[in-house]
Motif scaffolding. Structure first.
Motif, PDB file in Angstrom:
ATOM      1  N   VAL A  50       9.225 -14.177  12.764  1.00  0.00           N
ATOM      2  CA  VAL A  50       9.590 -12.762  12.698  1.00  0.00           C
ATOM      3  C   VAL A  50       8.363 -11.920  12.346  1.00  0.00           C
ATOM      4  CG1 VAL A  50      11.082 -11.049  11.624  1.00  0.00           C
ATOM      5  CG2 VAL A  50      11.929 -13.382  11.988  1.00  0.00           C
ATOM      6  N   ILE A  51       8.015 -10.991  13.238  1.00  0.00           N
ATOM      7  CA  ILE A  51       6.920 -10.050  12.984  1.00  0.00           C
ATOM      8  C   ILE A  51       7.528  -8.733  12.542  1.00  0.00           C
ATOM      9  CG2 ILE A  51       4.845  -8.975  13.912  1.00  0.00           C
ATOM     10  CD1 ILE A  51       4.843 -11.054  16.125  1.00  0.00           C
ATOM     11  N   GLN A  52       7.138  -8.252  11.362  1.00  0.00           N
ATOM     12  CA  GLN A  52       7.711  -7.045  10.790  1.00  0.00           C
ATOM     13  C   GLN A  52       7.088  -5.786  11.402  1.00  0.00           C
ATOM     14  OE1 GLN A  52      10.272  -7.482   9.228  1.00  0.00           O
ATOM     15  NE2 GLN A  52      10.176  -9.428   8.125  1.00  0.00           N
ATOM     16  N   PRO A  53       7.762  -4.629  11.269  1.00  0.00           N
ATOM     17  CA  PRO A  53       7.265  -3.391  11.889  1.00  0.00           C
ATOM     18  C   PRO A  53       5.824  -3.038  11.540  1.00  0.00           C
ATOM     19  CG  PRO A  53       9.531  -3.083  11.194  1.00  0.00           C
ATOM     20  CD  PRO A  53       9.123  -4.447  10.699  1.00  0.00           C
ATOM     21  N   LEU A  54       5.438  -3.158  10.278  1.00  0.00           N
ATOM     22  CA  LEU A  54       4.062  -2.810   9.915  1.00  0.00           C
ATOM     23  C   LEU A  54       3.070  -3.723  10.620  1.00  0.00           C
ATOM     24  CD1 LEU A  54       2.084  -1.130   8.294  1.00  0.00           C
ATOM     25  CD2 LEU A  54       2.409  -2.696   6.369  1.00  0.00           C
ATOM     26  N   PRO A 303      10.753 -17.538   2.219  1.00  0.00           N
ATOM     27  CA  PRO A 303      10.969 -16.883   3.509  1.00  0.00           C
ATOM     28  C   PRO A 303      12.101 -15.865   3.537  1.00  0.00           C
ATOM     29  CG  PRO A 303      11.996 -19.037   3.519  1.00  0.00           C
ATOM     30  CD  PRO A 303      11.297 -18.912   2.183  1.00  0.00           C
ATOM     31  N   THR A 304      12.746 -15.607   2.422  1.00  0.00           N
ATOM     32  CA  THR A 304      13.976 -14.817   2.415  1.00  0.00           C
ATOM     33  C   THR A 304      13.805 -13.447   3.066  1.00  0.00           C
ATOM     34  OG1 THR A 304      14.495 -15.930   0.345  1.00  0.00           O
ATOM     35  CG2 THR A 304      15.897 -14.082   0.968  1.00  0.00           C
ATOM     36  N   LEU A 305      12.725 -12.748   2.757  1.00  0.00           N
ATOM     37  CA  LEU A 305      12.498 -11.416   3.324  1.00  0.00           C
ATOM     38  C   LEU A 305      11.520 -11.441   4.492  1.00  0.00           C
ATOM     39  CD1 LEU A 305      12.342  -9.152   0.121  1.00  0.00           C
ATOM     40  CD2 LEU A 305      14.297  -9.665   1.591  1.00  0.00           C
ATOM     41  N   GLY A 306      11.068 -12.608   4.900  1.00  0.00           N
ATOM     42  CA  GLY A 306      10.184 -12.719   6.055  1.00  0.00           C
ATOM     43  C   GLY A 306       8.858 -12.011   5.877  1.00  0.00           C
ATOM     44  N   GLN A 307       8.221 -12.183   4.700  1.00  0.00           N
ATOM     45  CA  GLN A 307       7.010 -11.424   4.397  1.00  0.00           C
ATOM     46  C   GLN A 307       5.707 -12.199   4.567  1.00  0.00           C
ATOM     47  OE1 GLN A 307       6.968  -7.937   3.556  1.00  0.00           O
ATOM     48  NE2 GLN A 307       8.932  -8.401   4.534  1.00  0.00           N
ATOM     49  N   GLY A 308       5.760 -13.494   4.857  1.00  0.00           N
ATOM     50  CA  GLY A 308       4.539 -14.293   4.902  1.00  0.00           C
ATOM     51  C   GLY A 308       3.510 -13.762   5.879  1.00  0.00           C
ATOM     52  N   MET A 309       3.883 -13.588   7.153  1.00  0.00           N
ATOM     53  CA  MET A 309       2.932 -13.090   8.149  1.00  0.00           C
ATOM     54  C   MET A 309       2.566 -11.637   7.886  1.00  0.00           C
ATOM     55  SD  MET A 309       3.822 -14.822  11.817  1.00  0.00           S
ATOM     56  CE  MET A 309       5.493 -14.196  11.949  1.00  0.00           C
ATOM     57  N   ASN A 310       3.529 -10.857   7.392  1.00  0.00           N
ATOM     58  CA  ASN A 310       3.254  -9.459   7.074  1.00  0.00           C
ATOM     59  C   ASN A 310       2.115  -9.354   6.064  1.00  0.00           C
ATOM     60  OD1 ASN A 310       4.457  -6.961   8.033  1.00  0.00           O
ATOM     61  ND2 ASN A 310       5.031  -6.538   5.923  1.00  0.00           N
ATOM     62  N   MET A 311       2.189 -10.162   4.998  1.00  0.00           N
ATOM     63  CA  MET A 311       1.159 -10.147   3.972  1.00  0.00           C
ATOM     64  C   MET A 311      -0.179 -10.604   4.528  1.00  0.00           C
ATOM     65  SD  MET A 311       3.482 -11.808   0.935  1.00  0.00           S
ATOM     66  CE  MET A 311       2.276 -11.738  -0.386  1.00  0.00           C
ATOM     67  N   ALA A 390      10.182  -3.877   6.115  1.00  0.00           N
ATOM     68  CA  ALA A 390       9.256  -3.397   7.149  1.00  0.00           C
ATOM     69  C   ALA A 390       7.817  -3.383   6.673  1.00  0.00           C
ATOM     70  CB  ALA A 390       9.665  -2.008   7.615  1.00  0.00           C
ATOM     71  N   GLY A 391       7.621  -3.349   5.354  1.00  0.00           N
ATOM     72  CA  GLY A 391       6.272  -3.324   4.803  1.00  0.00           C
ATOM     73  C   GLY A 391       5.743  -1.935   4.542  1.00  0.00           C
ATOM     74  N   LEU A 392       6.617  -0.936   4.533  1.00  0.00           N
ATOM     75  CA  LEU A 392       6.156   0.444   4.402  1.00  0.00           C
ATOM     76  C   LEU A 392       5.665   0.780   3.002  1.00  0.00           C
ATOM     77  CD1 LEU A 392       8.751   2.392   6.566  1.00  0.00           C
ATOM     78  CD2 LEU A 392       6.679   1.176   7.232  1.00  0.00           C
ATOM     79  N   HIS A 393       5.966  -0.043   2.012  1.00  0.00           N
ATOM     80  CA  HIS A 393       5.490   0.221   0.656  1.00  0.00           C
ATOM     81  C   HIS A 393       4.080  -0.316   0.441  1.00  0.00           C
ATOM     82  CE1 HIS A 393       9.906   0.621  -0.953  1.00  0.00           C
ATOM     83  NE2 HIS A 393       9.576   1.549  -0.065  1.00  0.00           N
ATOM     84  N   ASN A 394       3.544  -1.013   1.442  1.00  0.00           N
ATOM     85  CA  ASN A 394       2.171  -1.522   1.360  1.00  0.00           C
ATOM     86  C   ASN A 394       1.259  -0.651   2.202  1.00  0.00           C
ATOM     87  OD1 ASN A 394       2.684  -3.885  -0.260  1.00  0.00           O
ATOM     88  ND2 ASN A 394       3.740  -4.724   1.528  1.00  0.00           N
ATOM     89  N   LYS A 395       0.074  -0.402   1.718  1.00  0.00           N
ATOM     90  CA  LYS A 395      -0.835   0.509   2.409  1.00  0.00           C
ATOM     91  C   LYS A 395      -1.837  -0.246   3.261  1.00  0.00           C
ATOM     92  CE  LYS A 395      -0.497   4.280  -0.941  1.00  0.00           C
ATOM     93  NZ  LYS A 395      -1.225   5.191  -1.851  1.00  0.00           N
ATOM     94  N   THR A 396      -2.050   0.269   4.465  1.00  0.00           N
ATOM     95  CA  THR A 396      -3.065  -0.270   5.355  1.00  0.00           C
ATOM     96  C   THR A 396      -4.440   0.238   4.918  1.00  0.00           C
ATOM     97  OG1 THR A 396      -2.941   1.596   6.874  1.00  0.00           O
ATOM     98  CG2 THR A 396      -1.406  -0.228   7.248  1.00  0.00           C
TER      99      THR A 396
END
Length: 411
Positions: A50-54, A303-311, A390-396
């Protein structure tokens, strides 16, 4: 002397999502890299689909998105075997460029990242089948200058001004640098992962489904354009071997009992099941001298929130901007640690909290399930969940002010 010798601005050990993403992010800001990947092919992994929006936005910026041919998921439904559909949350109300998740097999994400390297000219050099054996330190000042190893039976030396460890949770480079990796939590369950044809269920139309209850969580994730689904069944650690020993027919019946929606599948399992145990770990720091950690080498998340690849992709984005500034003499690599580690700490804490809630087991879970998931009827709470996933609380890097809008680092 080794028969093969390579050099670039940055040496990246590991060519998975974290390592390949770092190479793309570096090329975007004009920094060259060598990617050393141990595997000569693209292995199939039953996770990380799963690839998240961010992350989709970052892949777009790096020129990878045209190579991503996945299935768009706009919402996630939560179900109970007795009470049925509890509600869903989704991304449709978020004001972002990619208001959805994209789901495809992990091996195809890996392939897409490597296929897109052609768009970066000579800035990225990939060496597959490269087995790194040791870090290479400068005898004069003790600085890490690169790594040595073998490829196709021939010794090589890869040198760079900066070395990136993207070599997974066991990271030999992290250990060689003496960076402590704190195992914070080892959950009392494993996930049994397998695939099957998509059930005849409208609830899976551009959606994932989660069954919660006394047995824990069972996740159903569409794959391959929605024609198949990945199924993750939570099991107590003590029952792992018994489930793995089940013949396919009995295993399928047990899975249907956990997630009745699967009964609508035209046939049963497709492929051998795989299990892994979830845990939570974090490196005490991300930078040691000129060595930087990204992805699983820096942090492991359930893996619950699917954040591994996002991070991992956000690590790559921010690290590339910091590297560009460091090479220009405008910053030091410690800036990467100061920016990313606290942000990842928040994601780890949130994922841990949700893992404990969604994987809780026992009769009281069934008893209180309607109360515990009443938040699904609250649009504010649903939006909060969508924003967090979605990762919107993390800044690019751009939002942090270390990249301008054109993608060039500020001098």
């Amino acid at each position: 002397m080794p028969s093969l010798y390579w050099d670039a601005d940055v040496v990246i050990v590991g060519g998975g999502v974290a390592g390949a993403g770092t190479a793309h992010a570096l090329a975007t800001v004009g920094v060259s890299s060598i990617v050393l990947e141990r595997s000569a092919d693209f292995p199939e992994l039953n996770r990380g689909d799963v690839i998240q929006p961010l992350s989709l936005g970052l892949l777009d910026k790096w020129g990878v998105l045209p190579h991503i041919h996945g299935y768009q998921v706009v919402a996630s439904g939560i179900h109970h075997r007795v009470h049925g559909f509890l509600g869903e949350w989704g991304f449709a109300d978020l004001e972002i460029d990619h208001p959805h998740q994209t789901v495809l097999r992990h091996t195809n994400i890996h392939r897409a990242l490597h296929a897109a390297f052609a768009g970066h000219g000579d800035l990225v050099s990939v060496r597959r089948g490269a087995r790194v054996s040791a870090p290479l330190f400068d005898d004069r000042d003790g600085a890490l200058r690169g790594v040595t190893g073998t490829i196709g039976g021939e010794p090589f030396r890869a040198l760079g001004r900066i070395v990136v460890a993207a070599d997974g949770p066991a990271s030999p480079l992290r250990r060689a640098a003496g960076i402590r990796f704190e195992q914070r939590y080892r959950y009392d369950h494993v996930h049994l992962m397998t695939t099957c044809p998509r059930p005849d269920a409208p609830q899976l139309d551009h959606r994932t489904a989660r069954y919660v209850g006394a047995d824990g969580i069972t996740m159903i994730i569409p794959l391959d354009g929605g024609t198949q689904v990945r199924v993750a069944v939570q099991l107590p650690v003590a029952e792992e071997m018994a489930w793995r020993a089940l013949e396919p027919g009995r295993l399928w019946r047990r899975m249907v009992a956990r997630a009745p929606m699967l009964a609508g599948a035209p046939s049963a399992l497709a492929g051998e099941p795989h299990t892994y145990r979830a845990h939570l770990a974090h490196a005490e720091r991300y930078v040691q001298g000129n060595l930087c950690l990204v992805g699983d080498a820096a942090h492991v998340v359930p893996p619950t929130l699917g954040q591994g690849m996002n991070m991992a992709m956000l690590d790559a984005d921010v690290l590339a901007a910091v590297v560009r500034r460091t090479l220009d003499g405008a910053a030091t690599l410690d800036l990467y640690d100061r920016l990313r580690r606290p942000a990842n700490e928040i994601v780890l804490a949130s994922s841990h909290e949700q893992t404990l809630v969604q994987t809780a087991t026992g009769p009281e879970v069934d008893e209180h399930v309607l109360r515990n998931y009443a938040w699904l009827a609250d649009p504010v709470r649903r939006r909060e969940v969508a924003e967090r996933v979605a990762g919107l609380h993390n800044k690019t890097a751009e939002q942090l002010g270390i990249l301008d809008l054109a993608g060039d680092c500020r001098r």
